[in-house]
Design a protein around this motif. Sequence first.
Motif, PDB file in Angstrom:
ATOM      1  N   ILE A  30     -28.631 -34.401 -11.365  1.00  0.00           N
ATOM      2  CA  ILE A  30     -28.198 -34.499  -9.964  1.00  0.00           C
ATOM      3  C   ILE A  30     -28.168 -35.795  -9.510  1.00  0.00           C
ATOM      4  CG2 ILE A  30     -28.804 -34.218  -7.630  1.00  0.00           C
ATOM      5  CD1 ILE A  30     -29.850 -31.500  -8.481  1.00  0.00           C
ATOM      6  N   ARG A  31     -29.297 -36.836  -9.879  1.00  0.00           N
ATOM      7  CA  ARG A  31     -29.392 -38.245  -9.833  1.00  0.00           C
ATOM      8  C   ARG A  31     -28.258 -38.817 -10.530  1.00  0.00           C
ATOM      9  NH1 ARG A  31     -35.344 -37.681  -9.744  1.00  0.00           N
ATOM     10  NH2 ARG A  31     -35.790 -37.661  -7.580  1.00  0.00           N
ATOM     11  N   TYR A  32     -27.935 -38.448 -11.709  1.00  0.00           N
ATOM     12  CA  TYR A  32     -26.899 -38.999 -12.536  1.00  0.00           C
ATOM     13  C   TYR A  32     -25.565 -38.773 -11.988  1.00  0.00           C
ATOM     14  CZ  TYR A  32     -23.692 -40.097 -16.526  1.00  0.00           C
ATOM     15  OH  TYR A  32     -22.766 -40.404 -17.437  1.00  0.00           O
ATOM     16  N   TYR A  33     -25.487 -37.809 -11.488  1.00  0.00           N
ATOM     17  CA  TYR A  33     -24.145 -37.417 -10.819  1.00  0.00           C
ATOM     18  C   TYR A  33     -23.855 -38.466  -9.492  1.00  0.00           C
ATOM     19  CZ  TYR A  33     -23.885 -33.355 -13.954  1.00  0.00           C
ATOM     20  OH  TYR A  33     -23.779 -32.603 -15.027  1.00  0.00           O
ATOM     21  N   GLU A  34     -24.982 -38.641  -8.929  1.00  0.00           N
ATOM     22  CA  GLU A  34     -24.903 -39.376  -7.724  1.00  0.00           C
ATOM     23  C   GLU A  34     -24.664 -40.997  -8.310  1.00  0.00           C
ATOM     24  OE1 GLU A  34     -27.789 -41.270  -4.009  1.00  0.00           O
ATOM     25  OE2 GLU A  34     -28.606 -39.938  -5.530  1.00  0.00           O
ATOM     26  N   LYS A  35     -25.445 -41.384  -9.226  1.00  0.00           N
ATOM     27  CA  LYS A  35     -25.047 -42.632  -9.857  1.00  0.00           C
ATOM     28  C   LYS A  35     -23.514 -42.939 -10.419  1.00  0.00           C
ATOM     29  CE  LYS A  35     -26.816 -45.827 -13.542  1.00  0.00           C
ATOM     30  NZ  LYS A  35     -27.642 -45.968 -14.568  1.00  0.00           N
ATOM     31  N   ARG A  36     -22.877 -41.887 -10.737  1.00  0.00           N
ATOM     32  CA  ARG A  36     -21.706 -41.967 -11.232  1.00  0.00           C
ATOM     33  C   ARG A  36     -20.608 -41.697 -10.162  1.00  0.00           C
ATOM     34  NH1 ARG A  36     -20.581 -44.376 -15.414  1.00  0.00           N
ATOM     35  NH2 ARG A  36     -18.858 -43.099 -15.708  1.00  0.00           N
ATOM     36  N   LYS A  37     -21.265 -41.680  -8.923  1.00  0.00           N
ATOM     37  CA  LYS A  37     -20.211 -41.451  -7.646  1.00  0.00           C
ATOM     38  C   LYS A  37     -19.607 -40.156  -7.554  1.00  0.00           C
ATOM     39  CE  LYS A  37     -20.186 -46.623  -6.612  1.00  0.00           C
ATOM     40  NZ  LYS A  37     -21.634 -46.312  -6.196  1.00  0.00           N
ATOM     41  N   LEU A  38     -19.979 -39.290  -7.977  1.00  0.00           N
ATOM     42  CA  LEU A  38     -19.525 -37.820  -7.735  1.00  0.00           C
ATOM     43  C   LEU A  38     -19.864 -37.062  -6.568  1.00  0.00           C
ATOM     44  CD1 LEU A  38     -19.883 -37.019 -11.592  1.00  0.00           C
ATOM     45  CD2 LEU A  38     -17.730 -37.816 -10.574  1.00  0.00           C
ATOM     46  N   ILE A  39     -21.178 -37.559  -6.271  1.00  0.00           N
ATOM     47  CA  ILE A  39     -21.654 -36.792  -5.022  1.00  0.00           C
ATOM     48  C   ILE A  39     -22.313 -37.955  -4.201  1.00  0.00           C
ATOM     49  CG2 ILE A  39     -22.237 -34.552  -6.050  1.00  0.00           C
ATOM     50  CD1 ILE A  39     -25.031 -35.212  -6.283  1.00  0.00           C
ATOM     51  N   PHE A  40     -22.400 -37.541  -2.947  1.00  0.00           N
ATOM     52  CA  PHE A  40     -23.011 -38.907  -2.088  1.00  0.00           C
ATOM     53  C   PHE A  40     -24.175 -38.132  -1.005  1.00  0.00           C
ATOM     54  CE2 PHE A  40     -18.820 -39.405  -3.374  1.00  0.00           C
ATOM     55  CZ  PHE A  40     -18.654 -40.843  -3.721  1.00  0.00           C
ATOM     56  N   PRO A  41     -25.149 -37.818  -1.507  1.00  0.00           N
ATOM     57  CA  PRO A  41     -26.423 -37.504  -0.394  1.00  0.00           C
ATOM     58  C   PRO A  41     -26.523 -38.383   0.573  1.00  0.00           C
ATOM     59  CG  PRO A  41     -27.360 -38.009  -2.489  1.00  0.00           C
ATOM     60  CD  PRO A  41     -25.758 -38.300  -2.819  1.00  0.00           C
ATOM     61  N   ASP A  42     -27.127 -38.020   1.845  1.00  0.00           N
ATOM     62  CA  ASP A  42     -27.538 -38.703   2.900  1.00  0.00           C
ATOM     63  C   ASP A  42     -28.955 -39.118   2.438  1.00  0.00           C
ATOM     64  OD1 ASP A  42     -25.255 -38.739   4.131  1.00  0.00           O
ATOM     65  OD2 ASP A  42     -26.127 -37.330   5.780  1.00  0.00           O
ATOM     66  N   ARG A  43     -29.519 -40.296   2.870  1.00  0.00           N
ATOM     67  CA  ARG A  43     -30.757 -40.647   2.797  1.00  0.00           C
ATOM     68  C   ARG A  43     -31.565 -40.598   3.950  1.00  0.00           C
ATOM     69  NH1 ARG A  43     -32.818 -42.713  -2.542  1.00  0.00           N
ATOM     70  NH2 ARG A  43     -30.970 -42.656  -3.897  1.00  0.00           N
ATOM     71  N   THR A  44     -32.771 -40.122   4.199  1.00  0.00           N
ATOM     72  CA  THR A  44     -33.651 -40.290   5.171  1.00  0.00           C
ATOM     73  C   THR A  44     -34.165 -41.589   5.289  1.00  0.00           C
ATOM     74  OG1 THR A  44     -35.639 -39.685   4.235  1.00  0.00           O
ATOM     75  CG2 THR A  44     -34.458 -37.914   5.102  1.00  0.00           C
ATOM     76  N   THR A  45     -34.939 -42.048   6.384  1.00  0.00           N
ATOM     77  CA  THR A  45     -35.288 -43.370   6.706  1.00  0.00           C
ATOM     78  C   THR A  45     -36.352 -43.713   5.593  1.00  0.00           C
ATOM     79  OG1 THR A  45     -37.039 -42.472   8.138  1.00  0.00           O
ATOM     80  CG2 THR A  45     -34.847 -43.610   9.094  1.00  0.00           C
ATOM     81  N   THR A  46     -37.007 -42.650   4.908  1.00  0.00           N
ATOM     82  CA  THR A  46     -38.118 -42.739   4.010  1.00  0.00           C
ATOM     83  C   THR A  46     -37.350 -42.800   2.587  1.00  0.00           C
ATOM     84  OG1 THR A  46     -38.683 -40.532   4.157  1.00  0.00           O
ATOM     85  CG2 THR A  46     -39.905 -42.022   5.312  1.00  0.00           C
ATOM     86  N   GLY A  47     -35.858 -42.578   2.516  1.00  0.00           N
ATOM     87  CA  GLY A  47     -35.303 -42.639   1.110  1.00  0.00           C
ATOM     88  C   GLY A  47     -35.036 -41.318   0.482  1.00  0.00           C
ATOM     89  N   ILE A  48     -35.589 -40.185   1.047  1.00  0.00           N
ATOM     90  CA  ILE A  48     -35.442 -38.695   0.629  1.00  0.00           C
ATOM     91  C   ILE A  48     -33.941 -38.554   0.736  1.00  0.00           C
ATOM     92  CG2 ILE A  48     -36.057 -36.521   0.786  1.00  0.00           C
ATOM     93  CD1 ILE A  48     -38.734 -37.444   1.834  1.00  0.00           C
ATOM     94  N   ARG A  49     -33.318 -38.117  -0.534  1.00  0.00           N
ATOM     95  CA  ARG A  49     -31.939 -37.521  -0.596  1.00  0.00           C
ATOM     96  C   ARG A  49     -31.816 -36.142   0.330  1.00  0.00           C
ATOM     97  NH1 ARG A  49     -33.317 -39.634  -5.203  1.00  0.00           N
ATOM     98  NH2 ARG A  49     -31.705 -41.215  -6.286  1.00  0.00           N
ATOM     99  N   LYS A  50     -30.713 -35.952   1.007  1.00  0.00           N
ATOM    100  CA  LYS A  50     -30.373 -34.743   1.536  1.00  0.00           C
ATOM    101  C   LYS A  50     -29.206 -34.378   1.097  1.00  0.00           C
ATOM    102  CE  LYS A  50     -34.198 -34.192   3.999  1.00  0.00           C
ATOM    103  NZ  LYS A  50     -35.012 -32.943   3.742  1.00  0.00           N
ATOM    104  N   TYR A  51     -28.898 -33.109   1.010  1.00  0.00           N
ATOM    105  CA  TYR A  51     -27.545 -32.492   0.401  1.00  0.00           C
ATOM    106  C   TYR A  51     -27.414 -31.210   1.342  1.00  0.00           C
ATOM    107  CZ  TYR A  51     -29.159 -34.835  -3.817  1.00  0.00           C
ATOM    108  OH  TYR A  51     -29.783 -35.830  -4.784  1.00  0.00           O
ATOM    109  N   SER A  52     -26.068 -30.969   1.197  1.00  0.00           N
ATOM    110  CA  SER A  52     -25.270 -30.013   2.041  1.00  0.00           C
ATOM    111  C   SER A  52     -25.100 -28.718   1.013  1.00  0.00           C
ATOM    112  CB  SER A  52     -24.303 -30.620   2.811  1.00  0.00           C
ATOM    113  OG  SER A  52     -22.985 -30.776   1.835  1.00  0.00           O
TER     114      SER A  52
END
Length: 109
Positions: A30-52
């Motif tokens: 999942i993180r790899y797909y984010e790194k490759r700019k395939l998905i774009f999770p939001d981040r909380t103020t503490t840096g936690i990824r949030k997905y839909s």
Amino acid sequence: MTGNDFSYRDKKVMSIGIVKELTGLSERQIRYYEKRKLIFPDRTTTGIRKYSFSDVDRLMEIADKIEEGVQTHEIRSELAKRDEKQKTKEVREQMIKGQLNAHFHYRKL
């Protein structure tokens, strides 16, 4: 999309752990797909990824394409074209709504 136009499917509310369970993918994938700019999770103020739920669907589509041998850069290009087409459609729909509202003098109460 603006404010109240978001579907529940587009609200970023799930942690990576839940997404991992729903998709069967590892956190690393999942993180790899984010790194490759395939998905774009939001981040909380503490840096936690949030997905839909839409992100979950997209991840499943990405995983299927990877399994078929499609390269990530090809997937990114295809998804970008589809996203652009969707944005254009949404803008067009908003313009038509605005024109209809103006024509019929519609006012929100």
